[in-house]
Design a protein around this motif. Sequence first.
Motif, mmCIF file in Angstrom:
data_model
loop_
_atom_site.group_PDB
_atom_site.id
_atom_site.type_symbol
_atom_site.label_atom_id
_atom_site.label_comp_id
_atom_site.label_asym_id
_atom_site.label_seq_id
_atom_site.Cartn_x
_atom_site.Cartn_y
_atom_site.Cartn_z
ATOM 1 N N LEU A 206 4.969 2.749 -5.615
ATOM 2 C CA LEU A 206 4.878 1.754 -6.694
ATOM 3 C C LEU A 206 4.963 0.164 -6.303
ATOM 4 N N LEU A 207 5.752 0.111 -5.238
ATOM 5 C CA LEU A 207 5.770 -1.237 -4.765
ATOM 6 C C LEU A 207 4.811 -1.543 -3.835
ATOM 7 N N LEU A 208 4.314 -0.803 -2.859
ATOM 8 C CA LEU A 208 3.244 -1.285 -1.976
ATOM 9 C C LEU A 208 1.897 -1.103 -2.717
ATOM 10 N N SER A 209 1.639 -0.447 -3.810
ATOM 11 C CA SER A 209 0.335 -0.656 -4.341
ATOM 12 C C SER A 209 0.238 -1.456 -5.661
ATOM 13 N N PRO B 91 6.185 -7.286 -2.745
ATOM 14 C CA PRO B 91 6.628 -6.117 -2.772
ATOM 15 C C PRO B 91 7.051 -5.335 -1.610
ATOM 16 N N SER B 92 6.472 -5.734 -0.493
ATOM 17 C CA SER B 92 6.696 -5.208 0.682
ATOM 18 C C SER B 92 8.221 -5.507 1.219
ATOM 19 N N VAL C 250 -1.109 0.125 1.249
ATOM 20 C CA VAL C 250 -0.345 1.124 1.352
ATOM 21 C C VAL C 250 -0.922 2.076 2.762
ATOM 22 N N GLY C 251 -2.175 1.976 3.042
ATOM 23 C CA GLY C 251 -2.525 2.711 4.345
ATOM 24 C C GLY C 251 -1.841 2.077 5.557
ATOM 25 N N PRO C 252 -1.759 0.957 6.040
ATOM 26 C CA PRO C 252 -1.430 0.262 6.920
ATOM 27 C C PRO C 252 0.372 0.643 7.174
ATOM 28 N N SER C 253 0.898 1.017 5.900
ATOM 29 C CA SER C 253 2.465 1.022 5.853
ATOM 30 C C SER C 253 2.866 2.382 5.812
#
Length: 269
Positions: free
Chosen positions: A140-143, A63-64, A150-153
């Motif tokens: 939607l993608l990072l989770s 996803p990333s 999500v947090g680090p990004s």
Amino acid sequence: MRDTSRPLPFATGARAVFDLSLEGMVWSRRTLLMGLLIGLPALVAVGYRVVLATQPRAELLPPSDLYAVIVAVYWIRNVLPLAALFFATALVADEVEGRTLTYLLTRPLTRASIFAGKFAAYLVTTLGLALPSAVAAFFLLLSARGWRAVGPSAGDLFRDVGVAALALVAYGAFFALLGVLLKRPVIPGLMFLYGWELMANLPGYLPRFTLTAWLRSLIHHRPAEEGLAGLFQQVLPAGPGLAVLLGVSAVFLAAAAWIFSSREYVLEQ
């Protein structure tokens, strides 16, 4: 009592033109088309989550990595410049074709305030399309595989939103200038996007003459490129990149406003 022989103050005139132009832009077919193109990644992200939920063992792009491609290749390189092209070149052209320019020019408004109001309406319209889509695609993608990513990004999301806004300003300023210079600016604008801007993938000093290369320097995403583009692609320093983009945007906007203020417009019968 205001002297009606004098034009309105710049800010007041620009706000009036902004309100009028924004209403026309938001409910146009151009905005509907650009909204679909800009918002497509959010739909792709929904589809990604559906596939992941129904086929957990499916071999999908991480996803990333998918988000990186969406930001760097789809938005920054292609769709946002296209949106700037079709909106910014029409800021004055639509008024000429609709025979409404005379109405604006005969109001107690300076031409600089007319141009500023219309450019501000363009920015609000395109940002209103781009920012919700960027935020939706990110979450939607990072989770997709858990909220831990999500947090680090989160910092990347704020950076990406800022670079998207700067892309709309820089390309919008250039295409607004093209719009007041040329009678039919769309074809030259497409040639600029898919001809001149490809120099961003060349070696040496040439990428410094493109907006793409400087915008690319401001984002952290580096999706792999195929062929010669991947072989020669270079990343310019971010600090000078921000200064260059802000500087050329100011120059393009000042030139466009000056040309619009000094040009005589003759409406075709």
